[in-house]
Design an enzyme around this catalytic site. Structure first.
Site, PDB file in Angstrom:
ATOM      1  N   ARG A  81       9.098 -13.794  -0.517  1.00 44.69           N
ATOM      2  CA  ARG A  81       7.946 -14.160  -1.350  1.00 44.69           C
ATOM      3  C   ARG A  81       7.743 -13.213  -2.535  1.00 44.69           C
ATOM      4  O   ARG A  81       7.035 -13.551  -3.484  1.00 44.69           O
ATOM      5  CB  ARG A  81       6.673 -14.237  -0.510  1.00 44.69           C
ATOM      6  CG  ARG A  81       6.201 -12.935   0.071  1.00 44.69           C
ATOM      7  CD  ARG A  81       4.899 -13.103   0.860  1.00 44.69           C
ATOM      8  NE  ARG A  81       4.470 -11.856   1.469  1.00 44.69           N
ATOM      9  CZ  ARG A  81       4.849 -11.431   2.658  1.00 44.69           C
ATOM     10  NH1 ARG A  81       5.686 -12.161   3.382  1.00 44.69           N
ATOM     11  NH2 ARG A  81       4.416 -10.286   3.151  1.00 44.69           N
ATOM     12  N   GLN A 134       0.811  -1.221   0.000  1.00 44.39           N
ATOM     13  CA  GLN A 134       0.000   0.000   0.000  1.00 44.39           C
ATOM     14  C   GLN A 134       0.847   1.275   0.000  1.00 44.39           C
ATOM     15  O   GLN A 134       0.819   2.071  -0.930  1.00 44.39           O
ATOM     16  CB  GLN A 134      -0.911  -0.045   1.233  1.00 44.39           C
ATOM     17  CG  GLN A 134      -1.788   1.160   1.426  1.00 44.39           C
ATOM     18  CD  GLN A 134      -2.671   1.006   2.667  1.00 44.39           C
ATOM     19  OE1 GLN A 134      -3.876   0.971   2.568  1.00 44.39           O
ATOM     20  NE2 GLN A 134      -2.064   0.935   3.829  1.00 44.39           N
ATOM     21  N   GLY A 135       1.618   1.495   1.053  1.00 45.18           N
ATOM     22  CA  GLY A 135       2.403   2.716   1.149  1.00 45.18           C
ATOM     23  C   GLY A 135       3.597   2.725   0.222  1.00 45.18           C
ATOM     24  O   GLY A 135       4.111   3.782  -0.133  1.00 45.18           O
ATOM     25  N   ARG A 156      -9.871   5.848  16.081  1.00 48.61           N
ATOM     26  CA  ARG A 156     -10.010   5.396  14.699  1.00 48.61           C
ATOM     27  C   ARG A 156     -11.386   5.816  14.187  1.00 48.61           C
ATOM     28  O   ARG A 156     -12.397   5.630  14.872  1.00 48.61           O
ATOM     29  CB  ARG A 156      -9.872   3.878  14.624  1.00 48.61           C
ATOM     30  CG  ARG A 156      -9.631   3.350  13.227  1.00 48.61           C
ATOM     31  CD  ARG A 156      -8.264   3.716  12.687  1.00 48.61           C
ATOM     32  NE  ARG A 156      -7.175   3.109  13.427  1.00 48.61           N
ATOM     33  CZ  ARG A 156      -5.896   3.322  13.178  1.00 48.61           C
ATOM     34  NH1 ARG A 156      -5.530   4.156  12.211  1.00 48.61           N
ATOM     35  NH2 ARG A 156      -4.955   2.743  13.889  1.00 48.61           N
ATOM     36  N   CYS A 186       2.759   8.346  11.650  1.00 47.79           N
ATOM     37  CA  CYS A 186       2.045   9.243  10.737  1.00 47.79           C
ATOM     38  C   CYS A 186       1.136  10.235  11.467  1.00 47.79           C
ATOM     39  O   CYS A 186       0.884  11.333  10.959  1.00 47.79           O
ATOM     40  CB  CYS A 186       1.240   8.436   9.729  1.00 47.79           C
ATOM     41  SG  CYS A 186       0.233   7.123  10.422  1.00 47.79           S
ATOM     42  N   SER A 231      -6.734   3.451   6.852  1.00 44.14           N
ATOM     43  CA  SER A 231      -5.538   3.066   6.106  1.00 44.14           C
ATOM     44  C   SER A 231      -4.304   3.062   6.989  1.00 44.14           C
ATOM     45  O   SER A 231      -3.299   2.442   6.636  1.00 44.14           O
ATOM     46  CB  SER A 231      -5.326   3.986   4.901  1.00 44.14           C
ATOM     47  OG  SER A 231      -5.269   5.342   5.302  1.00 44.14           O
ATOM     48  N   GLY A 232      -4.382   3.725   8.148  1.00 49.37           N
ATOM     49  CA  GLY A 232      -3.295   3.649   9.114  1.00 49.37           C
ATOM     50  C   GLY A 232      -3.131   2.265   9.700  1.00 49.37           C
ATOM     51  O   GLY A 232      -2.096   1.953  10.289  1.00 49.37           O
ATOM     52  N   HIS A 277      -5.206  11.503   8.403  1.00 47.59           N
ATOM     53  CA  HIS A 277      -5.277  11.597   9.858  1.00 47.59           C
ATOM     54  C   HIS A 277      -5.478  13.060  10.248  1.00 47.59           C
ATOM     55  O   HIS A 277      -4.865  13.966   9.663  1.00 47.59           O
ATOM     56  CB  HIS A 277      -3.987  11.106  10.506  1.00 47.59           C
ATOM     57  CG  HIS A 277      -3.792   9.627  10.445  1.00 47.59           C
ATOM     58  ND1 HIS A 277      -4.737   8.750   9.972  1.00 47.59           N
ATOM     59  CD2 HIS A 277      -2.731   8.855  10.831  1.00 47.59           C
ATOM     60  CE1 HIS A 277      -4.274   7.510  10.063  1.00 47.59           C
ATOM     61  NE2 HIS A 277      -3.058   7.550  10.578  1.00 47.59           N
ATOM     62  N   ARG A 337      12.461   4.246  16.598  1.00 45.91           N
ATOM     63  CA  ARG A 337      11.988   5.572  16.995  1.00 45.91           C
ATOM     64  C   ARG A 337      12.374   5.941  18.421  1.00 45.91           C
ATOM     65  O   ARG A 337      12.606   7.110  18.729  1.00 45.91           O
ATOM     66  CB  ARG A 337      10.471   5.661  16.825  1.00 45.91           C
ATOM     67  CG  ARG A 337      10.021   5.672  15.376  1.00 45.91           C
ATOM     68  CD  ARG A 337       8.519   5.554  15.260  1.00 45.91           C
ATOM     69  NE  ARG A 337       8.082   5.475  13.870  1.00 45.91           N
ATOM     70  CZ  ARG A 337       6.891   5.045  13.495  1.00 45.91           C
ATOM     71  NH1 ARG A 337       6.004   4.651  14.403  1.00 45.91           N
ATOM     72  NH2 ARG A 337       6.572   5.003  12.216  1.00 45.91           N
ATOM     73  N   LYS A 388       2.932   7.150  21.556  1.00 43.98           N
ATOM     74  CA  LYS A 388       3.765   7.661  20.463  1.00 43.98           C
ATOM     75  C   LYS A 388       3.623   9.174  20.333  1.00 43.98           C
ATOM     76  O   LYS A 388       4.612   9.885  20.084  1.00 43.98           O
ATOM     77  CB  LYS A 388       3.384   6.989  19.143  1.00 43.98           C
ATOM     78  CG  LYS A 388       3.825   5.552  19.002  1.00 43.98           C
ATOM     79  CD  LYS A 388       3.250   4.948  17.722  1.00 43.98           C
ATOM     80  CE  LYS A 388       3.458   3.461  17.652  1.00 43.98           C
ATOM     81  NZ  LYS A 388       2.811   2.856  16.462  1.00 43.98           N
TER      82      LYS A 388
END
Length: 346
Positions: free
Chosen positions: A38, A12-13, A250, A131, A161-162, A257, A98, A228
């Protein structure tokens, strides 16, 4: 010109990252793509050429200048140090490093100059923030420099999507079967039979779930997403004592976001001065009403609904709202912007 690698080149990203590298005309002499075993041997098109995906676990990274990691924390913990030991500067988009005090956590417009430029990277790795945190940092930096940020109270509105493809599929899969009868929810919240939730603790379609991330087993009642916000804001802004209270939620939005932010400062700061600062801030676009739809597909974080916070005395508080594209600036774009700054110094 530099030799660049993209680790975690499928998904996706990762598609966003490949597109941005092309759109921004990244100054690369060569590009190599890496992924899990894979995906080895798959062909990806880049700048009109088909490039074969290499196995990130066995490929020799020699010859690369910069590697952009977007393959998840598990792979990053093992492979990012291996790439760095080969002399490659790693920009990692996962959570793996992080919290590491020897790894700078960087938003390109905020702290690259302070934490990276002209510095020796202890581990050869630069971390990309979460994000959600990312959207707020370009907004808060100039305000902190002006008035001294002391405290943040934040509620997030995080797109599905996060949570990856699973989050997107869960929202779509719950919304489709009930859409024709959705008006019944006005009078009876139990009127519709949703497919059972898998990714979230409650249905996400036509609902919100005030539990983004996973509970942290420390007795705080916080999720890892809540924490975070605190830990990353402190590190990126360089304010280790910053007070941060966050509730991450969410929401049934596919992309983008958003954050409602109440900020307290050591010095007074007016709405007029705030707008003046944000109008000139890199990576920020001042608008009346930010929305995740408006933020989708653009580089800047949107900020608006700016007003004085009446709960903070002496004009030292602001309330504002921020929206940003979590798959663009929230992930791939910041990684590439960091790489662009690195490339300029090579």
């Amino acid at each position: 010109m530099v030799n660049i690698g993209v680790v975690g080149a499928t998904g996706q990203g990762r598609q966003v990252m490949r597109n941005l590298l092309e759109q921004r005309n990244f100054p690369a002499t060569s590009v190599r793509f890496f992924a899990s075993p894979r995906s080895e041997g798959k062909k990806l098109t880049f700048r009109g050429q088909e490039i074969e995906v290499e196995n990130a676990e066995t490929a020799d990274p020699s010859g690369l200048d910069i590697a952009l990691f977007s393959a998840g924390a598990t792979m990053s913990r093992v492979q990012a140090p291996r790439f760095a030991e080969a002399g490659v500067i790693v920009v990692d988009n996962s959570s793996a490093f992080r919290k590491d005090p020897d790894v700078p956590l960087v938003v390109s417009e905020v702290n690259f100059d302070r934490d990276v430029r002209g510095k020796k990277l202890a581990k050869g790795i630069i971390a990309n923030p979460n994000c959600t945190t990312m959207a707020a940092m370009p907004v808060l930096k100039p305000l902190h420099e002006e008035a001294g940020l002391q405290r943040l109270i934040v509620s997030s509105y995080q797109a599905v999507s996060g949570s990856g493809i699973a989050g997107v599929e869960e929202l779509a899969g719950q919304a489709r079967p009930v859409i024709d009868g959705v008006e019944q929810l006005v009078h009876d919240g139990s009127a519709l039979q949703y497919p059972a939730p898998n990714k979230y603790v409650a249905p996400i379609a036509f609902n919100i779930v005030p539990l983004a991330g996973n509970y942290v087993d420390d007795g705080s009642g916080e999720t890892d997403e809540d924490q975070k916000l605190r830990n990353e804001s402190r590190k990126i802004l360089g304010i280790p004592e910053l007070l941060v209270s966050g509730t991450c939620v969410r929401v049934p939005v596919f992309s983008g976001h958003s954050l409602s932010i109440n900020a307290e400062f050591s010095q007074p700061i007016s709405v007029e001065r705030t707008k003046e600062l944000l109008s000139a801030a890199a990576g920020v676009k001042l608008v009346d009403v930010p929305t995740p739809l408006a933020a989708a597909g653009i580089d800047d974080c949107l900020v608006g609904r700016i007003r004085q916070d009446p709960g903070v005395p002496d004009g030292r508080g602001l309330a504002l709202f921020v929206s940003g594209d979590n798959l663009r600036k929230g992930a791939a774009l910041n990684t590439i912007q960091i790489a662009e700054l690195l490339a300029a110094d090579l």
